[in-house]
Enzyme design. Structure first.
Site, PDB file in Angstrom:
ATOM      1  N   GLY A  15       0.830  -1.207   0.000  1.00  0.00           N
ATOM      2  CA  GLY A  15       0.000   0.000   0.000  1.00  0.00           C
ATOM      3  C   GLY A  15       0.861   1.253   0.000  1.00  0.00           C
ATOM      4  N   ARG A  76       1.200  -5.497  -6.118  1.00  0.00           N
ATOM      5  CA  ARG A  76       1.396  -6.755  -5.406  1.00  0.00           C
ATOM      6  C   ARG A  76       1.728  -7.826  -6.450  1.00  0.00           C
ATOM      7  NH1 ARG A  76      -0.099  -5.386  -0.370  1.00  0.00           N
ATOM      8  NH2 ARG A  76      -1.725  -3.810  -0.147  1.00  0.00           N
ATOM      9  N   ASP A 107       5.379  -4.994   6.158  1.00  0.00           N
ATOM     10  CA  ASP A 107       5.940  -6.303   6.508  1.00  0.00           C
ATOM     11  C   ASP A 107       5.893  -7.306   5.360  1.00  0.00           C
ATOM     12  OD1 ASP A 107       3.218  -6.626   6.598  1.00  0.00           O
ATOM     13  OD2 ASP A 107       3.134  -7.330   8.673  1.00  0.00           O
ATOM     14  N   THR A 130       4.035   2.685   5.767  1.00  0.00           N
ATOM     15  CA  THR A 130       2.642   2.249   5.909  1.00  0.00           C
ATOM     16  C   THR A 130       1.945   3.192   6.874  1.00  0.00           C
ATOM     17  OG1 THR A 130       1.191   0.537   6.860  1.00  0.00           O
ATOM     18  CG2 THR A 130       3.471   0.552   7.617  1.00  0.00           C
ATOM     19  N   ASP A 132      -0.459   2.568   8.806  1.00  0.00           N
ATOM     20  CA  ASP A 132      -0.984   1.896  10.007  1.00  0.00           C
ATOM     21  C   ASP A 132      -0.035   1.947  11.204  1.00  0.00           C
ATOM     22  OD1 ASP A 132      -3.282   1.267   8.693  1.00  0.00           O
ATOM     23  OD2 ASP A 132      -2.755  -0.813   8.291  1.00  0.00           O
ATOM     24  N   ASP A 134       2.296  -0.087  12.049  1.00  0.00           N
ATOM     25  CA  ASP A 134       2.282  -1.410  12.690  1.00  0.00           C
ATOM     26  C   ASP A 134       3.550  -2.216  12.428  1.00  0.00           C
ATOM     27  OD1 ASP A 134       1.818  -1.775  10.011  1.00  0.00           O
ATOM     28  OD2 ASP A 134       0.134  -3.138  10.253  1.00  0.00           O
ATOM     29  N   ARG A 176      -6.398  -2.413  10.234  1.00  0.00           N
ATOM     30  CA  ARG A 176      -6.945  -3.778  10.257  1.00  0.00           C
ATOM     31  C   ARG A 176      -6.438  -4.561  11.454  1.00  0.00           C
ATOM     32  NH1 ARG A 176      -5.282  -5.246   5.531  1.00  0.00           N
ATOM     33  NH2 ARG A 176      -3.451  -6.397   6.242  1.00  0.00           N
TER      34      ARG A 176
END
Length: 328
Positions: A15, A76, A107, A130, A132, A134, A176
């Site tokens: 992303g 992707r 990741d 990213t 997020d 995370d 998510r």
């Protein structure tokens, strides 16, 4: 790793996030500063398989520090998951004279880089990109700060409508597997309740909170929900549940979606991207590999890629307490 590095390839994968362009710019200009070549690999690992390469110099990255997304594009690649695909990618890198790889992504992108290094002993350094936030081994990933500012700005606008019509808004934000955006943006925007995957607050707790808000005189409320929260099967089911228990509430849902990914990166993300890009290139020149560059205690540090992939980021417990106090 003992071989001399003459040319570094850079790609963006997974992303997109604001700050990726700034990181590419930093990689390209750091390579130029050290008199080594830099090649942009378009469309991530798929572009590596197809040989979609372009030599990049300092002037080829003019005026991109302020742009969101990634001018190298992202994709992707199912083919890169196969040994045959990775073999073709390696052949293309060798043919192009590329000696090392900088991967900007999350990741999944790092996992691909780690496998590639294991199979071909090819130097890889990761830059975390990213929204997020995370990824283990960094307090901030590229794009996270920009996404927070975007979410807070949008919720501020939604609150204007909520207050004007005595409405309850359920605002779903990205996250998510991690609630960093929801928690920080929720506090920053003054949300009455915040629902995140790390804390299963449950439906009863939510109803209790809304009931308390009513009795203390609040005529409108904002509930920020991370997309990975499991309080309801989805935000629309949650809306139905709240309406069935509070028929007096005019409940509306706003799913912010991909607008959180876009937009010009914040000053913080531009500076972070510049710092990470310099460290990534210079780490490769120092003979390092299989590492991710990240921000820890305001210093750029290195974390093994495997640890960055497998490690888990922790939600800030103090912020949870702050959120409870602020929602009174």
């Amino acid at each position: 790793m003992s071989k001399t590095i003459k040319k570094i390839g850079v790609l963006t994968s997974g992303g997109d996030s604001p700050g990726m362009n700034a990181a590419i710019r930093s990689v390209v200009r750091t390579c130029a500063y050290h008199n080594i070549g830099c090649v942009g690999i378009y469309r991530g690992y798929q572009g590596m398989i197809e040989g979609d390469f372009k030599e990049l110099g300092p002037r080829s990255v003019n005026n991109i520090i302020n742009k969101g997304g990634t001018f190298l594009k992202s994709a992707r690649s199912q083919e890169f998951r196969t040994p045959e695909g990775r073999k073709l990618a390696h052949e293309n890198l060798v043919k192009e004279g590329i000696d090392a790889l900088i991967v900007i992504g999350g990741d999944g992108s790092f996992t691909g880089g780690l496998i590639f290094n294991t199979e071909y002993d090819f130097p890889v350094i990761g830059i975390p990109g990213t929204i997020d936030n995370d990824i283990y081994g960094t307090s901030h990933t590229l794009g996270y700060d920009t996404a927070l500012n975007t979410v807070v700005e949008v919720i501020d606008k939604i609150r204007d409508t909520a207050s004007s019509h005595n409405r309850l808004f359920l605002v779903e934000v990205m996250g998510r597997d991690a609630g960093h955006i929801a928690l920080n943006a929720g506090i920053g925007a003054g949300a009455e309740e915040i629902l995140i995957p790390e804390e299963d607050l449950g439906l009863e707790r939510l109803l209790e909170s809304l009931k308390k808000s009513k009795t203390t005189g609040k005529t409108s409320s904002i509930v920020v929900i991370a997309e990975g929260d499991k309080t309801g099967k989805n935000v629309f089911e949650l809306k139905d549940y709240v309406e069935s228990n509070f028929p007096e509430y005019d409940v509306r849902v706003s799913v912010l979606g991909h607008m959180q990914r876009g937009g010009a990166p914040s000053c913080f993300d531009r500076v972070l991207a510049s710092r990470l890009g310099v460290k990534a290139v210079e780490s490769i020149l120092e003979g390092k590999s299989n590492l991710m560059v990240g921000l820890l205690n305001d210093k750029i540090e290195l974390t093994p890629l495997e640890q960055a992939i497998k490690g888990h980021t922790e939600i800030n417990k103090e912020l949870l307490r702050v959120s409870d106090i602020m929602s009174i």
